[in-house]
Design a protein around this motif. Structure first.
Motif, PDB file in Angstrom:
ATOM      1  N   LEU A  34       0.827  -1.208   0.000  1.00  0.00           N
ATOM      2  CA  LEU A  34       0.000   0.000   0.000  1.00  0.00           C
ATOM      3  C   LEU A  34       0.862   1.259   0.000  1.00  0.00           C
ATOM      4  O   LEU A  34       0.539   2.254  -0.652  1.00  0.00           O
ATOM      5  N   LEU A  35       1.967   1.211   0.736  1.00  0.00           N
ATOM      6  CA  LEU A  35       2.839   2.374   0.836  1.00  0.00           C
ATOM      7  C   LEU A  35       3.448   2.739  -0.516  1.00  0.00           C
ATOM      8  O   LEU A  35       3.491   3.912  -0.898  1.00  0.00           O
ATOM      9  N   THR A  36       3.916   1.749  -1.242  1.00  0.00           N
ATOM     10  CA  THR A  36       4.666   2.025  -2.468  1.00  0.00           C
ATOM     11  C   THR A  36       3.806   2.040  -3.728  1.00  0.00           C
ATOM     12  O   THR A  36       4.121   2.752  -4.685  1.00  0.00           O
ATOM     13  N   TRP A  37       2.709   1.272  -3.743  1.00  0.00           N
ATOM     14  CA  TRP A  37       1.936   1.128  -4.985  1.00  0.00           C
ATOM     15  C   TRP A  37       0.601   1.872  -4.973  1.00  0.00           C
ATOM     16  O   TRP A  37      -0.090   1.905  -5.993  1.00  0.00           O
ATOM     17  N   MET A  38       0.218   2.460  -3.845  1.00  0.00           N
ATOM     18  CA  MET A  38      -1.079   3.119  -3.784  1.00  0.00           C
ATOM     19  C   MET A  38      -1.247   4.249  -4.810  1.00  0.00           C
ATOM     20  O   MET A  38      -2.287   4.332  -5.475  1.00  0.00           O
ATOM     21  N   PRO A  39      -0.260   5.147  -5.000  1.00  0.00           N
ATOM     22  CA  PRO A  39      -0.431   6.190  -6.020  1.00  0.00           C
ATOM     23  C   PRO A  39      -0.635   5.616  -7.421  1.00  0.00           C
ATOM     24  O   PRO A  39      -1.435   6.139  -8.218  1.00  0.00           O
ATOM     25  N   THR A  40       0.090   4.522  -7.712  1.00  0.00           N
ATOM     26  CA  THR A  40      -0.070   3.892  -9.026  1.00  0.00           C
ATOM     27  C   THR A  40      -1.465   3.289  -9.172  1.00  0.00           C
ATOM     28  O   THR A  40      -2.089   3.364 -10.242  1.00  0.00           O
ATOM     29  N   TYR A  41      -1.972   2.674  -8.098  1.00  0.00           N
ATOM     30  CA  TYR A  41      -3.326   2.117  -8.117  1.00  0.00           C
ATOM     31  C   TYR A  41      -4.356   3.213  -8.378  1.00  0.00           C
ATOM     32  O   TYR A  41      -5.267   3.055  -9.190  1.00  0.00           O
ATOM     33  N   TYR A  42      -4.226   4.316  -7.709  1.00  0.00           N
ATOM     34  CA  TYR A  42      -5.149   5.429  -7.919  1.00  0.00           C
ATOM     35  C   TYR A  42      -5.066   5.968  -9.344  1.00  0.00           C
ATOM     36  O   TYR A  42      -6.080   6.347  -9.949  1.00  0.00           O
ATOM     37  N   ASN A  43      -3.860   5.992  -9.874  1.00  0.00           N
ATOM     38  CA  ASN A  43      -3.664   6.554 -11.212  1.00  0.00           C
ATOM     39  C   ASN A  43      -4.165   5.617 -12.308  1.00  0.00           C
ATOM     40  O   ASN A  43      -4.849   6.045 -13.253  1.00  0.00           O
ATOM     41  N   GLN A  44      -3.851   4.323 -12.188  1.00  0.00           N
ATOM     42  CA  GLN A  44      -4.174   3.378 -13.252  1.00  0.00           C
ATOM     43  C   GLN A  44      -5.594   2.822 -13.143  1.00  0.00           C
ATOM     44  O   GLN A  44      -6.270   2.643 -14.159  1.00  0.00           O
ATOM     45  N   VAL A  45      -6.046   2.538 -11.931  1.00  0.00           N
ATOM     46  CA  VAL A  45      -7.349   1.896 -11.752  1.00  0.00           C
ATOM     47  C   VAL A  45      -8.458   2.932 -11.560  1.00  0.00           C
ATOM     48  O   VAL A  45      -9.511   2.863 -12.196  1.00  0.00           O
ATOM     49  N   LEU A  46      -8.221   3.884 -10.667  1.00  0.00           N
ATOM     50  CA  LEU A  46      -9.243   4.884 -10.374  1.00  0.00           C
ATOM     51  C   LEU A  46      -9.179   6.099 -11.291  1.00  0.00           C
ATOM     52  O   LEU A  46     -10.024   6.991 -11.202  1.00  0.00           O
ATOM     53  N   LYS A  47      -8.130   6.139 -12.139  1.00  0.00           N
ATOM     54  CA  LYS A  47      -7.981   7.188 -13.161  1.00  0.00           C
ATOM     55  C   LYS A  47      -7.825   8.583 -12.558  1.00  0.00           C
ATOM     56  O   LYS A  47      -8.252   9.574 -13.149  1.00  0.00           O
ATOM     57  N   PHE A  48      -7.201   8.657 -11.388  1.00  0.00           N
ATOM     58  CA  PHE A  48      -6.878   9.967 -10.828  1.00  0.00           C
ATOM     59  C   PHE A  48      -5.621  10.488 -11.507  1.00  0.00           C
ATOM     60  O   PHE A  48      -4.736   9.716 -11.883  1.00  0.00           O
TER      61      PHE A  48
END
Length: 600
Positions: A428-442
């Motif tokens: 969660l610490l390292t991949w959360m921004p990527t998850y938000y960017n790729q999956v949630l399209k932020f």
């Protein structure tokens, strides 16, 4: 004629404007007719000041009426109490007058109206002084003046007076008087250490998570794929892994102050050099991130060693929770500020600005921190007694009993549970921004801002959990039960909320699940993260080094494995692995952990 007198047991320096007063001064407050005044005890002499003098700064900034609770009327000649009239809330206690070792006199210019002096040769206090009292009066020792009358006093005695509401009240107070100390100097030293460790961990995660945001524009600039990004993210843990056990050994042997100070300076320099290394080439960037991990690797063992020496068991959970909440607030700060800096000044600015903050912390650390209460010359006797009063040995460790440590089941419960916990946490610490960017399209800014909420939740709930744990211990619940309850919440809470991510349909619900997952995870600070000091306080640094080594391995494998899983699978697969490990950790922890000391 009667005078009204009330003698306060407040130290005079505690309410004058400057706060500075000679040692041994104390105040006496009194009424005389329509006038009020304050007298100052200096040594064994007492001098009167009028209210007009008070108004000129003698007790500047304070209302005299705040200190006069009642007016006691004394007979001018016999000094017996005539009556007591209320002037607000009742006051207080009686203390012994300090002994008079030599003769004192009041000089003529000090014999102003209402001025008087006293001395005591006995610490005992009792009845009212009677004129001609042979046991209480001795000539040529000390003199008291009121108008033209003179009394020789060597032993002043005071009784409690019955107040109108039935509350007894002492009217003469003396005794051991100390120099007034500003509140910031009287703040408990052990909590100064806690706050400095909190600040160090704040910087620790600020410098760590900035790569999670900066990696997005960096990967575009240098054409990195997901596997390369995962390799860069995991390279931090190469160095972090190396110094976990070493940091614990160093801290337990030479003291946590030196080790933690070294760590902050080291990782701050590595942070500043990261942009330069990235432009030179990928291998140099990997090495620099590993160097940064070396510095941060000693932080947790050194901190654990320091708090095991400075914090009594009754404050253990909340002190550790506060320190670890510094990590979470560091994540909040880093994730919130990094997008703004990148947008305005470019991605290198994040590393330059964050890394430079370490120098400020280090200056404070050198001047305020000590490895042990025994090393602090400014520590009060009362606080030192509180800290050193426990059964924990505060002496440095000379030999590490590795065979004994590794033979204990609770130690292995710590190691396995730490691995299971950190797998999910570091992903969660390292991949959360990527998850938000790729999956949630932020976008980049939104990714950083929404990442703040889960970490902010952790900061809040870590401290709530700490207070709950210490309260349960103080209520009589066993430490073992408290640690198991708190850690079970720290495992099962994230497991539940991560399983819900595959069912949510809106970005808002996804962010809420992340926040709830991290919030419940924060209860681990009162579970496994407090348990090192429970089972082996003398080896707290080494124990944390051992268990956190397993946690770092989870970070290395978990962070790198996530990149490969995403190339072949989905985020649901990533979260399923974390859930399985959370459940395994719950079983191991509840079967084998304990809150009792197993290592002497």
């Amino acid at each position: 004629m009667a005078i009204g007198g009330l003698i306060s047991n407040r130290n005079f320096g505690s309410f004058i404007g400057s706060g500075k007063v000679c040692r041994g001064e104390q105040t006496i407050l009194f009424h005389r007719g329509e006038r009020s005044g304050v007298a100052v005890v200096q040594g064994n002499m007492l001098y009167r000041k009028s209210c007009s003098q008070m108004a000129n700064g003698f007790v500047s900034g304070y209302s005299y009426g705040r200190f006069v609770r009642n007016t006691v009327h004394l007979d001018e000649k016999t000094l017996k109490p005539i009556s007591i009239s209320p002037n607000g809330r009742q006051l207080i206690s009686s203390m012994s007058l300090s002994c008079c070792e030599k003769s004192h006199r009041v000089y003529p210019q000090q014999r102003s109206r209402g001025s008087f002096g006293f001395c005591s040769s006995s610490p005992s206090l009792g009845g009212w002084l009677q004129p001609g009292h042979k046991d209480g009066i001795k000539k040529n020792r000390s003199r008291a003046f009121y108008k033209s009358e003179e009394y020789d006093i060597t032993e002043a005695k005071v009784d409690s007076l019955p107040s109108p509401d039935g509350t007894n009240e002492a009217v003469l107070v003396g005794g051991d008087m100390q120099e007034a100390i500003p509140w910031w100097q009287s703040f408990p030293k052990r909590w100064v250490m806690v706050l400095l460790c909190f600040a160090a961990f704040l910087l620790c995660n600020m410098d760590r998570v900035n790569m999670s945001i900066a990696i997005l524009p960096m990967s575009k600039e240098f054409n990195w794929n997901s596997a390369t990004v995962g390799l860069i993210q995991s390279s931090f843990f190469w160095g972090y892994l190396l110094t976990q056990i070493l940091g614990g050994i160093w801290a337990d042997k030479i003291g946590g102050k030196l080790v933690l100070g070294f760590g902050v300076v080291w990782w701050s320099i590595a942070t500043v050099l990261t942009p330069i290394a990235a432009r030179i080439g990928l291998p140099f960037l990997l090495v620099m991130r590993a160097f940064m991990g070396i510095g941060e690797g000693v932080a947790m063992p050194a901190m654990n060693n320091l708090l095991s020496k400075w914090i009594p068991v009754s404050e253990r959970s909340r002190s550790l929770a506060l320190v670890y909440s510094g990590m979470y607030l560091g994540s909040v700060t880093g994730l919130a500020v990094s997008p703004i800096l990148i947008h305005k000044f470019g991605w290198p600015s994040v590393f330059y600005s964050f890394g430079s903050l370490g120098s400020i912390w280090f200056a404070l650390w050198l001047s305020k921190a000590y490895s042990s209460p025994k090393d602090d010359p400014g520590l009060s006797k009362e606080e030192k007694k509180l800290i050193m009063g426990g059964s924990i040995s505060k002496e440095p460790v000379k030999v590490i009993p590795w065979r004994l440590i590794l033979s204990k089941a609770p130690v292995w419960a710590l190691i396995i549970s730490h691995f299971c916990h950190n797998w999910g946490t570091f992903i969660l610490l390292t991949w959360m921004p990527t998850y938000y960017n790729q999956v949630l399209k932020f976008n980049l800014t939104e990714s950083g801002l929404f990442c703040v909420l889960p970490w902010l939740t952790m900061a809040v709930f870590a401290n709530i959990g700490g207070w709950i744990a210490d309260t349960l211990v103080s209520k009589g619940l066993s430490i073992t039960a408290v640690r198991k309850i708190m850690q079970s919440i720290g495992f099962l809470g994230p497991a539940f909320f991560l399983t819900q991510l595959s069912h949510v349909r809106t970005p808002a619900m996804a962010v809420l699940c992340m926040a709830c997952s991290q919030g419940s995870d924060a209860f681990s600070q009162s579970g496994l993260y407090s348990n090192h000091q429970d089972i082996g306080p003398r080896y707290a640094g080494v124990l944390l080094g051992l268990s956190n080594t397993a946690g770092v391995l989870a970070g290395v494998f978990g962070t790198a494995a996530t990149g490969y899983i995403l190339q072949r699978g989905s985020w649901d697969d990533v979260f399923k692995v974390s859930v399985v490990l959370y459940i395994i950790g719950t079983l191991v922890w509840n079967l084998f952990s304990t809150g009792e000391k197993v290592l002497d």
